[in-house]
Design a protein around this motif. Structure first.
Motif, PDB file in Angstrom:
ATOM      1  N   ASN A  58      11.436  23.131   4.457  1.00  0.00           N
ATOM      2  CA  ASN A  58      10.834  24.159   4.293  1.00  0.00           C
ATOM      3  C   ASN A  58      10.904  24.688   5.965  1.00  0.00           C
ATOM      4  OD1 ASN A  58      10.195  25.811   1.832  1.00  0.00           O
ATOM      5  ND2 ASN A  58      10.107  23.725   1.724  1.00  0.00           N
ATOM      6  N   ALA A  59      10.147  23.500   6.902  1.00  0.00           N
ATOM      7  CA  ALA A  59      10.076  23.763   8.003  1.00  0.00           C
ATOM      8  C   ALA A  59      11.101  23.649   9.485  1.00  0.00           C
ATOM      9  CB  ALA A  59       8.742  22.969   8.596  1.00  0.00           C
ATOM     10  N   VAL A  60      12.209  22.543   9.041  1.00  0.00           N
ATOM     11  CA  VAL A  60      12.943  22.147   9.898  1.00  0.00           C
ATOM     12  C   VAL A  60      14.182  21.814   8.830  1.00  0.00           C
ATOM     13  CG1 VAL A  60      13.964  20.762  11.691  1.00  0.00           C
ATOM     14  CG2 VAL A  60      11.635  21.392  11.145  1.00  0.00           C
ATOM     15  N   PRO A  61      14.874  22.632   8.153  1.00  0.00           N
ATOM     16  CA  PRO A  61      15.674  22.291   6.595  1.00  0.00           C
ATOM     17  C   PRO A  61      17.218  22.116   7.144  1.00  0.00           C
ATOM     18  CG  PRO A  61      15.602  25.018   7.540  1.00  0.00           C
ATOM     19  CD  PRO A  61      14.538  24.507   7.523  1.00  0.00           C
ATOM     20  N   SER A  62      17.434  22.403   8.889  1.00  0.00           N
ATOM     21  CA  SER A  62      18.467  21.434   9.799  1.00  0.00           C
ATOM     22  C   SER A  62      18.155  20.366   9.827  1.00  0.00           C
ATOM     23  CB  SER A  62      19.101  22.277  10.995  1.00  0.00           C
ATOM     24  OG  SER A  62      17.372  22.465  11.908  1.00  0.00           O
ATOM     25  N   GLY A  63      17.449  19.730   9.659  1.00  0.00           N
ATOM     26  CA  GLY A  63      16.762  17.702  10.326  1.00  0.00           C
ATOM     27  C   GLY A  63      16.852  17.306   8.897  1.00  0.00           C
ATOM     28  N   VAL A  64      16.966  18.264   7.532  1.00  0.00           N
ATOM     29  CA  VAL A  64      17.846  16.977   6.949  1.00  0.00           C
ATOM     30  C   VAL A  64      17.538  15.549   6.618  1.00  0.00           C
ATOM     31  CG1 VAL A  64      17.401  17.623   3.730  1.00  0.00           C
ATOM     32  CG2 VAL A  64      15.596  18.741   4.627  1.00  0.00           C
ATOM     33  N   PRO A  65      19.414  15.963   7.257  1.00  0.00           N
ATOM     34  CA  PRO A  65      20.091  15.227   6.825  1.00  0.00           C
ATOM     35  C   PRO A  65      20.395  13.535   8.047  1.00  0.00           C
ATOM     36  CG  PRO A  65      21.079  17.077   6.837  1.00  0.00           C
ATOM     37  CD  PRO A  65      19.743  17.607   7.675  1.00  0.00           C
ATOM     38  N   VAL A  66      19.246  14.420   8.873  1.00  0.00           N
ATOM     39  CA  VAL A  66      18.997  12.981  10.148  1.00  0.00           C
ATOM     40  C   VAL A  66      17.424  12.235   9.058  1.00  0.00           C
ATOM     41  CG1 VAL A  66      17.181  12.853  12.054  1.00  0.00           C
ATOM     42  CG2 VAL A  66      18.881  13.956  12.000  1.00  0.00           C
TER      43      VAL A  66
END
Length: 505
Positions: A58-66
């Motif tokens: 929720n806070a950093v969705p673009s960081g989930v793949p990392v």
């Protein structure tokens, strides 16, 4: 504005380094906290891991793949620290299952996000989400069938291994379709860390592992093999006598007897994930991805480690990537793709031909899978057959060599999947074939080498899967590749949709 002109590398100049630092640092912290919470109490670990992943999504969705990549690659390094304090094997397995909880939590969140209105506006994305969901439903059906026909524990193991690539693709393609996802610096740093770790393990061997209880981690894994009779069976079949941990960690160069009299034995490194084949696929995938982005230093540094590990499939993948990188030009797209397919076919055909004449276990397992698929096309259910299933513990390889097939499919991901999922496996194979077609189309339209990486990765990993279980079932093989493919496709569709709307992010 044409779609080709609209395509550009993701990320914004000047922002990629701080964002990458945030994503990598946060991911490593979450993995450490999640594993630590499992060490306290397994139910608490499940709850804490769920909450931590939910916060990041929720806070950093673009960081989930990392976060997913970090969990696959570095989780067991954290588990090793806790090894002396883990009371039993069930708790040990629970700690090692942290990355699956992270992945499935992220998958659940992005699955729910698939029904948002803005997702419906991405017309190119919708068919892939529907196909992926249908395939996940198929896997769940065969999981239920496996629980009924076999052991629940075996069914859970193969459910995890089969659903992981699909979950990775779904999370990645949706995340990149909704948010700018830039992995350039993150992959570079994570790959550099994995390579440095590999050389430290190769040079200092058990002394290095002892710094963080890695030697105890390996010993614990081997002791379980002793308890299940693996080494007793090896003694009967090959005459190999297990004397200690270094016997298991030492192998011939490139893991083949051809070099026995030429080169000395080497310490077979397992990497921060403590599994040589998976580690080799991680190095190969990262190296190939960087190659197509014009970076050669890390791939060159990774190559000696791949040769020491001796994973022929992972090394083949990197060599094909190098060949494709050298051949490819926008004007020679068709030639490059034909060369990739030709190399994959020749590689698989040669391996089957050689193995069939030498009684190779992998070929015997593949033949068993094809035989049983023809006998029962519906499939047996997940968990029956395969290297990780209890149904294959008492295999008699001498009898298998005499009969020309194993009693149950093993060693071959394709053979095992045909046996377990029957006609359902054809949906899985069709999904990969459809991705190859989509990647070819995007490469022709955009000329972006990210799509050539995806084509090479899926084609070579699929070829390896004919005779190797890890190719499909290791999270750092097909799953890692599909995660990167999903990001490339999602980014393309997000930018295309923005161009259609006349607004760029």
């Amino acid at each position: 504005m044409s779609t080709t002109q609209a395509y550009s590398p993701v990320g914004l100049p000047g922002r990629d380094t701080p964002e990458a630092l945030l994503h990598v640092g946060t991911a490593l912290l979450v993995v450490a906290l999640a594993v630590s919470s499992f060490a306290v109490w397994t139910p608490f670990g499940v709850a804490a891991t769920f909450v931590l992943t939910l916060i990041i999504a929720n806070a950093v969705p673009s960081g989930v793949p990392v976060l997913i990549i970090c969990a696959f690659l570095y989780q067991n390094l954290v588990v090793a620290w806790f090894t002396p304090y883990i009371p039993d094997n069930d708790t040990f397995d629970a700690l090692r299952g942290t990355n699956f909880i992270i992945l499935m939590t992220a998958f659940g969140i992005f699955l729910a996000a698939s029904f948002q209105h803005r997702v419906r506006a991405l017309t190119e994305l919708r068919p892939w989400l529907l196909l992926n969901m249908a395939l996940c439903g198929t896997v769940c059906f065969y999981f239920a069938l496996g629980v009924v026909h076999g052991g629940p524990k075996d069914a859970v193991v193969y459910f995890r291994n089969t659903i992981t690539p699909l979950a990775c693709f779904h999370v990645a393609v949706l995340a990149a379709s909704l948010y700018p996802v830039d992995l350039r610096k993150s992959i570079l740093w994570l790959g550099a860390g994995a390579i440095i770790y590999g050389y430290a393990e190769l040079i200092f061997t058990m002394d290095f592992l002892g710094l963080f209880h890695g030697d105890l981690y390996v010993e614990r894994s081997i002791s379980r093999q002793v308890e299940t009779g693996v080494w007793e069976q090896a003694l009967k079949e090959t005459g190999f006598v297990y004397r200690g941990i270094e016997d298991v960690m030492t192998t011939t160069f490139f893991n083949t007897p051809l070099f026995n009299d030429i080169l000395p034995s080497v310490f077979r490194i397992g990497g921060p994930n403590f599994h040589p084949i998976s580690y080799a696929y991680a190095l190969s995938t990262i190296s190939a991805w960087l190659l197509f982005r014009g970076r050669w230093l890390l791939p060159v540094a990774a190559l000696p480690l791949l040769l020491v590990i001796g994973s022929k499939g992972a090394t083949f993948m990197l060599f094909v990537a190098i060949a494709a990188r050298l051949i490819y030009k926008p004007s020679r797209t068709g030639l490059a793709l034909m060369a990739v397919i030709a190399l994959a076919v020749v590689w698989t055909t040669a391996a089957i031909g050689y193995g069939a004449t030498h009684g190779d276990y992998h070929v015997l397992g593949l033949i068993a899978g094809m035989r049983d698929f023809l006998a029962d096309p519906l499939g047996q259910g997940l968990g029956l057959g395969g290297n990780l299933s209890s149904t294959s513990i008492n295999l008699n390889w001498q009898s298998a060599q005499a009969e020309g097939a194993a009693s149950v499919p093993v060693e071959s991901a394709v053979g095992v999947m045909l046996y377990q999922m029957g006609v359902g496996s054809l949906v899985f194979f069709g999904f990969l074939a459809a991705l190859l077609v989509a990647l070819r189309r995007q490469l022709v339209e955009t000329g972006d080498p990210d799509f050539l990486f995806g084509f090479v990765g899926i084609a070579t990993i699929s070829a390896n899967a004919v005779l190797q279980e890890e190719a499909f079932y290791s999270p750092l093989a097909l799953a890692f590749c599909l995660l990167l493919v999903g990001i490339s496709l999602g980014t393309r569709w997000r930018i295309t949709a923005a161009a259609r709307a006349g607004v760029l992010d």
